[in-house]
Design a protein around this motif. Structure first.
Motif, short mmCIF file in Angstrom:
data_model
loop_
_atom_site.label_atom_id
_atom_site.label_comp_id
_atom_site.label_asym_id
_atom_site.label_seq_id
_atom_site.Cartn_x
_atom_site.Cartn_y
_atom_site.Cartn_z
N THR A 53 8.74 -4.42 -5.51
CA THR A 53 8.10 -3.64 -4.72
C THR A 53 6.63 -3.46 -4.25
O THR A 53 6.04 -3.37 -3.25
CB THR A 53 8.28 -1.91 -5.25
OG1 THR A 53 9.60 -1.60 -5.61
CG2 THR A 53 7.72 -0.85 -4.53
N VAL A 54 5.81 -3.92 -5.38
CA VAL A 54 4.36 -4.12 -5.25
C VAL A 54 4.09 -5.34 -4.22
O VAL A 54 3.36 -5.63 -3.42
CB VAL A 54 3.72 -4.30 -6.68
CG1 VAL A 54 2.26 -4.76 -6.37
CG2 VAL A 54 3.72 -2.89 -7.17
N PHE A 55 4.84 -6.48 -4.30
CA PHE A 55 4.74 -7.58 -3.66
C PHE A 55 5.05 -7.16 -2.04
O PHE A 55 4.54 -7.81 -1.15
CB PHE A 55 5.68 -8.89 -4.20
CG PHE A 55 5.69 -9.88 -3.15
CD1 PHE A 55 4.49 -10.77 -3.44
CD2 PHE A 55 6.69 -10.54 -2.38
CE1 PHE A 55 4.21 -11.92 -2.62
CE2 PHE A 55 6.64 -11.58 -1.65
CZ PHE A 55 5.44 -12.37 -1.93
N LEU A 56 6.03 -6.29 -1.67
CA LEU A 56 6.33 -5.93 -0.63
C LEU A 56 5.28 -5.07 0.02
O LEU A 56 4.92 -5.41 1.12
CB LEU A 56 7.92 -5.08 -0.46
CG LEU A 56 9.05 -6.24 -0.66
CD1 LEU A 56 10.27 -5.41 -0.69
CD2 LEU A 56 9.08 -7.30 0.46
N MET A 57 4.64 -4.46 -0.99
CA MET A 57 3.45 -3.50 -0.38
C MET A 57 2.30 -4.46 -0.02
O MET A 57 1.55 -4.43 0.92
CB MET A 57 3.16 -2.59 -1.44
CG MET A 57 4.22 -1.57 -1.69
SD MET A 57 3.61 -0.37 -2.99
CE MET A 57 2.19 -0.02 -2.66
N PHE A 58 2.06 -5.59 -0.75
CA PHE A 58 0.90 -6.51 -0.68
C PHE A 58 1.23 -7.28 0.83
O PHE A 58 0.48 -7.51 1.46
CB PHE A 58 1.10 -7.73 -1.85
CG PHE A 58 0.20 -8.88 -1.22
CD1 PHE A 58 -1.15 -8.70 -1.29
CD2 PHE A 58 0.93 -10.39 -1.03
CE1 PHE A 58 -1.92 -9.91 -1.01
CE2 PHE A 58 0.09 -11.18 -0.81
CZ PHE A 58 -1.27 -11.11 -0.52
N LEU A 59 2.48 -7.82 1.11
CA LEU A 59 3.02 -8.32 2.31
C LEU A 59 2.93 -7.59 3.61
O LEU A 59 1.91 -7.81 4.58
CB LEU A 59 4.24 -8.86 2.25
CG LEU A 59 4.62 -10.25 1.41
CD1 LEU A 59 6.17 -10.43 1.39
CD2 LEU A 59 3.87 -11.09 1.78
N PHE A 60 2.97 -6.12 3.38
CA PHE A 60 2.89 -5.06 4.39
C PHE A 60 1.22 -5.07 4.55
O PHE A 60 0.90 -4.88 5.76
CB PHE A 60 3.50 -3.77 3.94
CG PHE A 60 3.09 -2.73 4.89
CD1 PHE A 60 3.71 -2.46 6.29
CD2 PHE A 60 2.02 -1.73 4.78
CE1 PHE A 60 3.36 -1.53 6.99
CE2 PHE A 60 1.74 -0.81 5.33
CZ PHE A 60 2.39 -0.63 6.65
N ALA A 61 0.16 -4.84 3.41
CA ALA A 61 -1.06 -4.90 3.70
C ALA A 61 -1.46 -5.96 4.44
O ALA A 61 -2.28 -5.89 5.30
CB ALA A 61 -1.64 -4.61 2.36
N VAL A 62 -1.02 -7.12 4.18
CA VAL A 62 -1.68 -8.24 4.82
C VAL A 62 -1.14 -8.13 6.25
O VAL A 62 -2.02 -8.39 7.05
CB VAL A 62 -1.14 -9.69 4.05
CG1 VAL A 62 -1.44 -10.86 4.81
CG2 VAL A 62 -1.67 -9.94 2.62
N GLY A 63 0.05 -7.95 6.42
CA GLY A 63 0.38 -7.94 7.83
C GLY A 63 -0.21 -6.69 8.64
O GLY A 63 -0.53 -7.01 9.71
N TYR A 64 -0.45 -5.77 8.20
CA TYR A 64 -1.30 -4.65 8.67
C TYR A 64 -2.68 -5.02 9.08
O TYR A 64 -3.00 -4.78 9.98
CB TYR A 64 -1.01 -3.38 7.66
CG TYR A 64 -1.45 -1.92 8.65
CD1 TYR A 64 -0.75 -1.49 9.43
CD2 TYR A 64 -2.61 -1.51 8.41
CE1 TYR A 64 -1.23 -0.29 10.19
CE2 TYR A 64 -3.28 -0.39 8.93
CZ TYR A 64 -2.26 0.24 9.58
OH TYR A 64 -2.90 1.43 10.44
N GLY A 65 -3.29 -5.89 8.30
CA GLY A 65 -4.70 -6.12 8.25
C GLY A 65 -4.74 -7.23 9.29
O GLY A 65 -5.83 -7.27 10.15
N VAL A 66 -3.90 -7.93 9.46
CA VAL A 66 -3.92 -9.16 10.58
C VAL A 66 -3.65 -8.40 11.90
O VAL A 66 -4.28 -8.76 12.93
CB VAL A 66 -3.02 -10.29 10.19
CG1 VAL A 66 -2.98 -11.19 11.57
CG2 VAL A 66 -3.32 -10.89 8.96
N GLY A 67 -2.68 -7.55 12.01
CA GLY A 67 -2.39 -6.87 13.11
C GLY A 67 -1.33 -7.52 13.94
O GLY A 67 -1.18 -8.75 13.74
N PRO A 68 -0.81 -6.84 15.00
CA PRO A 68 0.13 -7.93 16.02
C PRO A 68 -0.33 -8.68 16.95
O PRO A 68 -1.65 -8.59 17.19
CB PRO A 68 0.88 -6.39 16.81
CG PRO A 68 -0.32 -5.44 16.67
CD PRO A 68 -0.98 -5.60 15.65
#
Length: 79
Positions: free
Chosen positions: A64-79
């Motif tokens: 769960t924490v690793f998936l949250m990390f991946l989400f945060a990185v993706g959210y920070g980079v943006g589309p």
């Protein structure tokens, strides 16, 4: 004193997770000559350092924490 602190983190790994989040958020704000780690990377590094004292976390919580990390990185980079 330090043995008590490490023992507490091993007994209650939730405290270690929130400590890593707090340290990462705090140190993520600093920059050196225009280069900074930002919050997500600093949190990952803080978690790796804290994890060196032998804290065991359950497998579902790790995922769960690793998936949250991946989400945060993706959210920070943006589309």
């Amino acid at each position: 004193m330090i043995d008590w602190f490490f023992g507490t983190l091993r007994t209650y790994p939730e405290i270690a997770i929130f400590l890593a989040l707090a340290l990462g958020y705090y140190f993520g704000k600093f920059t050196f000559r225009g280069i900074g780690l930002r919050s997500v990377t600093a949190t990952l590094l803080a978690a790796v350092i804290i994890g060196q004292i032998g804290i065991t976390i359950s497998a579902p919580l790790k995922a769960t924490v690793f998936l949250m990390f991946l989400f945060a990185v993706g959210y920070g980079v943006g589309p």
